[in-house]
Write an enzyme that holds these catalytic residues in place. Structure first.
Site, PDB file in Angstrom:
ATOM      1  N   ASP A  46       0.842  -1.195   0.000  1.00  0.00           N
ATOM      2  CA  ASP A  46       0.000   0.000   0.000  1.00  0.00           C
ATOM      3  C   ASP A  46       0.879   1.247   0.000  1.00  0.00           C
ATOM      4  OD1 ASP A  46      -2.996   1.061   0.854  1.00  0.00           O
ATOM      5  OD2 ASP A  46      -1.397   2.284   1.710  1.00  0.00           O
ATOM      6  N   TYR A  51       3.287   9.971  -0.653  1.00  0.00           N
ATOM      7  CA  TYR A  51       4.391   9.383   0.111  1.00  0.00           C
ATOM      8  C   TYR A  51       5.731   9.616  -0.578  1.00  0.00           C
ATOM      9  CZ  TYR A  51       0.608   6.648   2.326  1.00  0.00           C
ATOM     10  OH  TYR A  51      -0.540   6.245   2.958  1.00  0.00           O
ATOM     11  N   LYS A  76      -2.783   5.982  -4.302  1.00  0.00           N
ATOM     12  CA  LYS A  76      -3.859   6.916  -3.990  1.00  0.00           C
ATOM     13  C   LYS A  76      -3.670   8.246  -4.701  1.00  0.00           C
ATOM     14  CE  LYS A  76      -3.619   4.876   0.621  1.00  0.00           C
ATOM     15  NZ  LYS A  76      -2.199   4.545   0.625  1.00  0.00           N
ATOM     16  N   HIS A 109      -7.610   9.868  -1.873  1.00  0.00           N
ATOM     17  CA  HIS A 109      -6.902   9.816  -0.591  1.00  0.00           C
ATOM     18  C   HIS A 109      -7.671  10.458   0.564  1.00  0.00           C
ATOM     19  CE1 HIS A 109      -2.530   9.407   0.996  1.00  0.00           C
ATOM     20  NE2 HIS A 109      -3.393   9.193   1.953  1.00  0.00           N
TER      21      HIS A 109
END
Length: 276
Positions: A46, A51, A76, A109
């Site tokens: 994930d 990120y 996401k 998200h």
């Protein structure tokens, strides 16, 4: 090697119930850490655009030699990518960084109410699913305040990824999701290191079973039918978390952990109403 259970989603596809998360994993360390996770036996990864580590995830997947159909990859859509053109561009960029021709699950998200309605974006995710760019679609952080607008489109998410751990169980969001057979993915399943679950009820269960408090907490999530993807940079902890799939809790254990819920007071991360 621990057998990882799978769940069937409402779109007919399946998802490994226990995966590996890379939230706050240093992009420079991501390839190594994801490689170690894959070697430990994880097959569900994930990640998210925000990120900044999709590229490292992609390198680890490519180097692993694991067949694509044995892997489950989630990413996401970030909050500034709203509307059809932006969402398509974002997924295209994610696929390029991941080195994939499709992801298994693509999520909005956050609901980001300050940015307007997510409906056009959600409809675009459905179109991209139909085109094969993602196998399943879902939402993240859409609690009972924000999920209804998505449901009104008639396009039901496969999953809803929300903050959920023993002291913050989001029962209204969980119940609404269950009414539509939307599987819950629990992020921060161990409390993000901000809650001491090693003592009290969970600690006592762990001591009785001869396992760690984290394994007990993850086993509770699994027993409740949720999907979890704990993060760790330690191979030993990766293996320990994976072994939680073999921990058997009694109905009394599960009920005792259920009773730890503090409602909204138990939240340790951001309220979706405040994220833009």
């Amino acid at each position: 090697m621990t057998t990882i259970p799978t769940l069937q989603l409402n779109d007919g596809r399946t998802i490994p119930q226990l995966g590996f998360g890379v939230f706050k994993v240093d992009p420079a360390e991501t390839e190594r850490i994801v490689t170690e996770a894959l070697e430990a036996g994880y097959r569900h990864i994930d990640t998210a655009t925000i990120y900044g580590n999709e590229e490292g995830v992609g390198r680890a997947l490519a180097a692993s030699g694991i067949a694509r159909d044995e892997l489950y990859v989630t990413t996401k859509l970030w909050n500034d990518r709203r509307g059809e053109a932006a969402a398509r561009e974002a997924l295209g960029a994610s696929l390029e960084m991941l080195g994939l021709d499709h992801v298994d699950l693509y999520l909005i998200h956050w609901p980001t109410p300050a940015n307007g309605s997510p409906v056009e974006t959600w409809q675009t995710l459905a179109a991209m699913r139909d085109e094969g760019l993602t196998s399943s679609i879902g939402v993240s952080n859409f609690d009972e305040r924000y999920l209804p607008e998505i449901l009104e489109t008639g396009i039901v998410p496969a999953v809803n990824q929300i903050e959920l751990h023993p002291q913050f169980q989001q029962r209204a969001a969980v119940e609404l999701s269950a009414q539509h057979d939307i599987k819950i993915e629990a992020w921060g399943p161990l409390g993000q290191g901000k809650v001491d679950y090693s003592t009290g009820v969970i600690g006592e269960i762990a001591q009785r079973l001869g396992v760690s408090w984290a394994q007990v907490t993850l086993a509770w999530h699994l027993a409740e039918g949720r999907i979890v993807f704990p993060k760790s940079s330690s191979p030993e902890r990766m293996a320990e978390n994976l072994a939680a799939a073999s921990v058997q809790l009694t109905p009394e254990d599960i009920a005792a952990i259920d009773a730890l819920d503090q409602g909204a007071a138990g939240r340790v991360s951001a309220d979706p109403a405040e994220v833009s």
